[in-house]
Design an enzyme around this catalytic site. Sequence first.
Site, PDB file in Angstrom:
ATOM      1  CG  ASP A 237      41.944  37.721  51.056  1.00  0.00           C
ATOM      2  OD1 ASP A 237      42.046  38.554  50.142  1.00  0.00           O
ATOM      3  OD2 ASP A 237      41.506  36.555  50.875  1.00  0.00           O
TER       4      ASP A 237
ATOM      5  CE  LYS B  71      31.788  43.880  41.859  1.00  0.00           C
ATOM      6  NZ  LYS B  71      32.620  44.184  43.034  1.00  0.00           N
TER       7      LYS B  71
ATOM      8  CG  ASN C 269      39.653  44.809  46.101  1.00  0.00           C
ATOM      9  OD1 ASN C 269      39.564  45.084  44.905  1.00  0.00           O
ATOM     10  ND2 ASN C 269      40.217  43.680  46.543  1.00  0.00           N
TER      11      ASN C 269
ATOM     12  CB  ILE D  71      42.231  45.014  42.075  1.00  0.00           C
ATOM     13  CG1 ILE D  71      42.024  44.744  40.574  1.00  0.00           C
ATOM     14  CG2 ILE D  71      42.121  46.503  42.363  1.00  0.00           C
ATOM     15  CD1 ILE D  71      40.590  44.957  40.088  1.00  0.00           C
TER      16      ILE D  71
ATOM     17  CB  THR E 201      38.162  42.720  31.606  1.00  0.00           C
ATOM     18  OG1 THR E 201      36.779  42.636  31.278  1.00  0.00           O
ATOM     19  CG2 THR E 201      38.651  41.352  32.049  1.00  0.00           C
ATOM     20  CB  VAL E 202      41.504  44.391  36.076  1.00  0.00           C
ATOM     21  CG1 VAL E 202      42.912  44.672  36.588  1.00  0.00           C
ATOM     22  CG2 VAL E 202      40.690  45.670  35.995  1.00  0.00           C
TER      23      VAL E 202
ATOM     24  CE1 TYR F 174      31.607  40.849  39.819  1.00  0.00           C
ATOM     25  CE2 TYR F 174      31.479  41.862  37.658  1.00  0.00           C
ATOM     26  CZ  TYR F 174      32.137  41.683  38.855  1.00  0.00           C
ATOM     27  OH  TYR F 174      33.313  42.341  39.099  1.00  0.00           O
TER      28      TYR F 174
HETATM   29  N1  LIG Z   1      39.409  41.508  37.573  1.00  0.00           N
HETATM   30  C1  LIG Z   1      38.487  42.172  36.937  1.00  0.00           C
HETATM   31  O1  LIG Z   1      38.367  42.105  35.700  1.00  0.00           O
HETATM   32  C2  LIG Z   1      37.553  43.065  37.696  1.00  0.00           C
HETATM   33  C3  LIG Z   1      36.843  44.052  36.988  1.00  0.00           C
HETATM   34  C4  LIG Z   1      35.977  44.897  37.662  1.00  0.00           C
HETATM   35  C5  LIG Z   1      35.816  44.749  39.020  1.00  0.00           C
HETATM   36  N2  LIG Z   1      36.506  43.783  39.683  1.00  0.00           N
HETATM   37  C6  LIG Z   1      36.280  43.676  41.129  1.00  0.00           C
HETATM   38  O2  LIG Z   1      37.513  43.898  41.787  1.00  0.00           O
HETATM   39  C7  LIG Z   1      37.517  43.189  43.030  1.00  0.00           C
HETATM   40  C8  LIG Z   1      38.790  42.370  43.143  1.00  0.00           C
HETATM   41  O3  LIG Z   1      38.865  41.529  42.029  1.00  0.00           O
HETATM   42  P1  LIG Z   1      40.187  40.757  41.603  1.00  0.00           P
HETATM   43  O4  LIG Z   1      40.097  40.590  40.145  1.00  0.00           O
HETATM   44  O5  LIG Z   1      41.373  41.401  42.216  1.00  0.00           O
HETATM   45  O6  LIG Z   1      39.868  39.336  42.305  1.00  0.00           O
HETATM   46  P2  LIG Z   1      40.782  38.204  42.974  1.00  0.00           P
HETATM   47  O7  LIG Z   1      39.943  36.966  42.902  1.00  0.00           O
HETATM   48  O8  LIG Z   1      42.167  38.208  42.408  1.00  0.00           O
HETATM   49  O9  LIG Z   1      40.880  38.701  44.500  1.00  0.00           O
HETATM   50  C9  LIG Z   1      39.752  38.745  45.337  1.00  0.00           C
HETATM   51  C10 LIG Z   1      40.220  38.550  46.772  1.00  0.00           C
HETATM   52  O10 LIG Z   1      39.056  38.657  47.612  1.00  0.00           O
HETATM   53  C11 LIG Z   1      39.131  37.641  48.600  1.00  0.00           C
HETATM   54  N3  LIG Z   1      37.797  37.312  49.075  1.00  0.00           N
HETATM   55  C12 LIG Z   1      36.801  36.704  48.356  1.00  0.00           C
HETATM   56  N4  LIG Z   1      35.731  36.508  49.153  1.00  0.00           N
HETATM   57  C13 LIG Z   1      36.049  37.006  50.373  1.00  0.00           C
HETATM   58  C14 LIG Z   1      35.341  37.058  51.604  1.00  0.00           C
HETATM   59  N5  LIG Z   1      34.097  36.570  51.737  1.00  0.00           N
HETATM   60  N6  LIG Z   1      35.960  37.640  52.667  1.00  0.00           N
HETATM   61  C15 LIG Z   1      37.228  38.115  52.546  1.00  0.00           C
HETATM   62  N7  LIG Z   1      37.937  38.063  51.403  1.00  0.00           N
HETATM   63  C16 LIG Z   1      37.355  37.515  50.334  1.00  0.00           C
HETATM   64  C17 LIG Z   1      39.818  36.474  47.892  1.00  0.00           C
HETATM   65  O11 LIG Z   1      40.368  35.529  48.809  1.00  0.00           O
HETATM   66  C18 LIG Z   1      40.854  37.189  47.040  1.00  0.00           C
HETATM   67  O12 LIG Z   1      42.068  37.349  47.747  1.00  0.00           O
HETATM   68  C19 LIG Z   1      36.217  42.376  43.046  1.00  0.00           C
HETATM   69  O13 LIG Z   1      35.250  43.095  43.784  1.00  0.00           O
HETATM   70  C20 LIG Z   1      35.806  42.319  41.592  1.00  0.00           C
HETATM   71  O14 LIG Z   1      34.428  42.156  41.429  1.00  0.00           O
HETATM   72  C21 LIG Z   1      37.375  42.944  39.058  1.00  0.00           C
END
Ligand SMILES: NC(=O)c1ccc[n+]([C@@H]2O[C@H](COP(=O)([O-])OP(=O)(O)OC[C@H]3O[C@@H](n4cnc5c(N)ncnc54)[C@H](O)[C@@H]3O)[C@@H](O)[C@H]2O)c1
Length: 249
Positions: free
Chosen positions: A40, A153, A85, A21, A180-181, A149
């Site tokens: 990141d 959140k 994010n 995202i 869920t994405v 989790y």
């Molecule tokens: N994918 C889903 O289904 C979903 C649903 C609801 C919420 N979210 C939330 O969306 C956000 C992004 O999720 P995503 O699915 O894109 O995840 P992803 O794992 O594809 O990307 C997460 C990114 O965050 C970075 N990251 C992790 N820990 C870090 C830290 N300590 N410092 C700096 N960077 C860090 C990672 O390196 C990665 O590039 C998260 O907060 C997740 O909880 C995701």
Amino acid sequence: MDSLFRLDGKIALVTGGASGIGEAACRVFAAAGAQVLIVDIDRERAEALAGELDGARALIADITDEEQVRQTFAGLERLEVLFNNAGIGLVGNLEETPAEDFRRLLRVNVEGLYLVTKYALPLLKASRGSIVNMGSVAGLIGVKRRFAYCATKGAVVAMTRQLAVDYPTEIRVNCICPGTVDTPFVEAYLEKYHRHEKAKVRAELNARQPIGRLGRPEEIAHLALYLSSAEAGFVTGSVVTIDGGWTAA
Ligand SMILES: NC(=O)c1ccc[n+]([C@@H]2O[C@H](COP(=O)([O-])OP(=O)(O)OC[C@H]3O[C@@H](n4cnc5c(N)ncnc54)[C@H](O)[C@@H]3O)[C@@H](O)[C@H]2O)c1
């Protein structure tokens, strides 16, 4: 219509901007005219993405490390948009959640957001800027075996409201709660917990959302763009679901 939801001349910082995202948000914000700062821990992906987007920069930092966060913001003179994010997940009910994992989730999803926001705040107050925090439906309802989790959140939702209450005229602060994405986050979950039954579990994930599919990263990114834009000038303290009907059911 082309002039709606523009971020021309603005600087937008996206944590976790190298993947999923966050990556989609970097692309969408850049297309809307923003100069994007990709924060990141994943240097390779962050730098590769920065190389693709006009004016973008990769700032390698772990958001749980206060000194790294301080240094990241020490180099910035201006900031209009912050997308908090970055986040990590964990499967398990309370009994299945070791304290060390619980603390790790709190550190990234809660303390990381606190630290980034703390160091961004003076710049955002100066620019009358906007914060979008990444929540989840897991911050609003119970999700089976997501104890840690959901706790983190829920805290993101609470921090959003609290910031909006404390700084109502200086900044805007909103929270996005996706279902869920389809991102590497979900793929990693399938690989770790359901390696031999990925197709079955993927179908279950689709069915969990009444719309019958996962969200797309771009769909979440466009909501983040709207909330960060001038058109959302009256929107603050809002917690917005984007979940294919999950929480409506
Ligand atoms: N994918 C889903 O289904 C979903 C649903 C609801 C919420 N979210 C939330 O969306 C956000 C992004 O999720 P995503 O699915 O894109 O995840 P992803 O794992 O594809 O990307 C997460 C990114 O965050 C970075 N990251 C992790 N820990 C870090 C830290 N300590 N410092 C700096 N960077 C860090 C990672 O390196 C990665 O590039 C998260 O907060 C997740 O909880 C995701």
